[in-house]
Motif scaffolding. Structure first.
Motif, short mmCIF file in Angstrom:
data_model
loop_
_atom_site.label_atom_id
_atom_site.label_comp_id
_atom_site.label_asym_id
_atom_site.label_seq_id
_atom_site.Cartn_x
_atom_site.Cartn_y
_atom_site.Cartn_z
N TYR A 1 -0.64 7.69 10.95
CA TYR A 1 0.33 6.84 10.26
C TYR A 1 -0.33 6.09 9.10
O TYR A 1 0.27 5.92 8.03
CB TYR A 1 0.96 5.85 11.24
N GLY A 2 -1.56 5.65 9.30
CA GLY A 2 -2.29 4.99 8.22
C GLY A 2 -2.51 5.91 7.04
O GLY A 2 -2.37 5.51 5.87
N THR B 1 8.17 6.90 6.93
CA THR B 1 7.08 5.96 6.68
C THR B 1 7.56 4.73 5.94
O THR B 1 7.25 3.60 6.32
CB THR B 1 5.96 6.65 5.89
N LYS B 2 8.35 4.93 4.90
CA LYS B 2 8.81 3.79 4.11
C LYS B 2 9.77 2.90 4.91
O LYS B 2 9.68 1.66 4.86
CB LYS B 2 9.48 4.28 2.82
N ILE C 1 0.85 -1.19 0.00
CA ILE C 1 0.00 0.00 0.00
C ILE C 1 0.89 1.25 0.00
O ILE C 1 0.57 2.26 -0.63
CB ILE C 1 -0.95 0.00 1.21
N GLY C 2 2.02 1.16 0.69
CA GLY C 2 2.99 2.25 0.70
C GLY C 2 3.82 2.35 -0.55
O GLY C 2 4.73 3.19 -0.63
N GLY C 3 3.56 1.48 -1.54
CA GLY C 3 4.21 1.60 -2.84
C GLY C 3 5.50 0.84 -3.00
O GLY C 3 6.26 1.12 -3.94
N GLU C 4 5.81 -0.12 -2.12
CA GLU C 4 7.08 -0.85 -2.20
C GLU C 4 6.87 -2.36 -2.12
O GLU C 4 5.78 -2.82 -1.78
CB GLU C 4 8.03 -0.40 -1.08
N PHE C 5 7.95 -3.11 -2.43
CA PHE C 5 7.95 -4.57 -2.35
C PHE C 5 9.09 -5.01 -1.44
O PHE C 5 10.04 -4.27 -1.21
CB PHE C 5 8.18 -5.21 -3.73
N VAL D 1 1.97 8.06 0.79
CA VAL D 1 3.26 7.80 0.14
C VAL D 1 3.12 6.76 -0.96
O VAL D 1 3.89 6.76 -1.93
CB VAL D 1 4.31 7.35 1.17
N GLY D 2 2.12 5.87 -0.83
CA GLY D 2 1.90 4.89 -1.88
C GLY D 2 1.21 5.48 -3.09
O GLY D 2 1.45 5.06 -4.23
N GLY D 3 0.37 6.49 -2.86
CA GLY D 3 -0.34 7.12 -3.97
C GLY D 3 0.56 8.04 -4.77
O GLY D 3 0.66 7.93 -5.99
#
Length: 358
Positions: free
Chosen positions: A226-227, A250-251, A89-93, A233-235
């Motif tokens: 935080y949510g 956050t990341k 959701i935060g845009g990472e793997f 940051v994912g968007g």
């Protein structure tokens, strides 16, 4: 002139003479469409369908002990799928999550046995080691700007090689020594690998941890600042940074959450089997990611939930154990997972288009 007349638009035709115009954004959509917009709805329906299918195909699955086995299998996937989903959701793997589970268990076992210390010392050292791996992954991603796919692929290879090489160097074998007779083992086993009797059925404690973590993750996503940061940051991380969201913090903490999950499952594995095979864990990261994707988390980030991966993990556990109870060839398991993954992606795509259609 009355107040009602003053509020009417100054146009040549009466509002009643034609249909009311709306732009689609302010129109209240039907309840069914709004429910479809939820990322977990599709996987919930899929999980119900898979459950019904295997209850019919494998009658022995209807027993309480069999359901407990399915839930246990699901929980060991689901506990890790939750932080992986938050990270997505935060845009990472994180491709290192599978071998990180084994790394954590190896550290705890070898620290305890080789240094002849209480197993809790190994558990604590393993926790710091797992959090450090997560922090390293996050730091590398935010400082270098490299895709997390590449960074965590490198970490995956490092951990995979270190797991085997260090274990052979320290123990002279590919597995760690049995720690079941060491101080603190019984207490740690109660916390990480015990069972609870419910109506004569033994339910693994990981099932309760799994549901508790899911509830906590849902609360964090929907009710905390935080949510909001995770979704932001994912968007679009640049837009998030522009409005004051601490993107780097956050990341990095999301990667550390994955490290915490790896530590927890690693401790469960260690205290369930007393020893750890250093070559395991490879491929599990794909299971965790797939459970998150099936649960409605977009590969592009910025969308998803914590409940969806719960149903995604349940589908995995149901298929894994359902094939066994049905007496089928277990080699079909990965094929089923592939079909489920593709089906989930297509369903999520259809749901999104349906929910956003004007």
């Amino acid at each position: 002139m009355s107040m009602t007349q003053q509020a009417e638009p100054a146009v040549g035709t009466s509002p009643a003479s034609g249909p009311k115009q709306t732009d689609g954004r302010t129109t209240r959509r039907p309840l069914a469409i709004r429910l479809l917009a939820r990322p977990e709805v599709g996987v919930f329906l899929g999980a119900v369908a898979v459950l019904i299918f295997f209850l019919i195909a494998a009658p022995s699955l209807r027993q309480g002990s069999s359901i407990a086995t399915v839930l246990y299998q699901s929980s060991t996937i689901g506990i890790m799928a939750l932080p992986v989903a938050l990270l997505m959701i935060g845009g990472e793997f994180d491709l290192s999550s599978g071998v990180a589970v084994i790394s954590s268990a190896l550290v705890a076992s070898m620290i305890s046995y080789q240094l002849t210390m209480n197993v809790w010392v190994g558990v604590i050292v393993a926790l710091f080691a797992s959090l450090a791996v997560g922090a390293f992954n996050g730091w590398m991603v935010v400082k270098t700007g490299l895709p997390s796919f590449l960074v965590t692929l490198g970490t995956f290879l490092i951990l995979q090689g270190a797991n085997l090489a260090v274990t052979k160097l320290v123990t002279g074998n590919v597995a760690t020594d049995d720690i079941s007779n060491m101080d603190g083992f019984d207490q740690a086993k109660k916390i990480f690998a015990s069972s609870v009797d419910i109506g004569g059925v033994e339910v693994k404690i990981t099932v309760f941890y799994w549901l508790g973590f899911a509830a906590l993750a849902t609360w964090v996503l929907l009710r905390t600042k935080y949510g909001n940061w995770i979704f932001a940051v994912g968007g679009n991380k640049e837009s998030a940074r522009a409005v004051g969201v601490p993107v780097n913090f956050t990341k990095i903490t999301l990667f550390m959450l994955v490290g915490f999950g790896a530590w927890f499952i690693g401790m469960h594995n260690l205290f369930s089997f007393n020893t750890v095979q250093s070559g395991e864990g490879v491929g599990q990261e794909l299971i965790y990611i797939a459970a998150a994707v099936i649960g409605g988390c977009l590969l592009t980030g910025g969308s998803g939930s914590a409940i969806g991966p719960v149903f995604g993990a349940f589908m995995f556990g149901m298929v894994n154990q359902g094939i066994v109870f049905a007496g089928w060839n277990p080699d079909w398991f990965k094929a089923f997972l592939g079909v489920m993954l593709l089906g989930a992606v297509l369903i999520n795509l259809w749901v999104q288009r349906t929910a956003t259609r004007r």
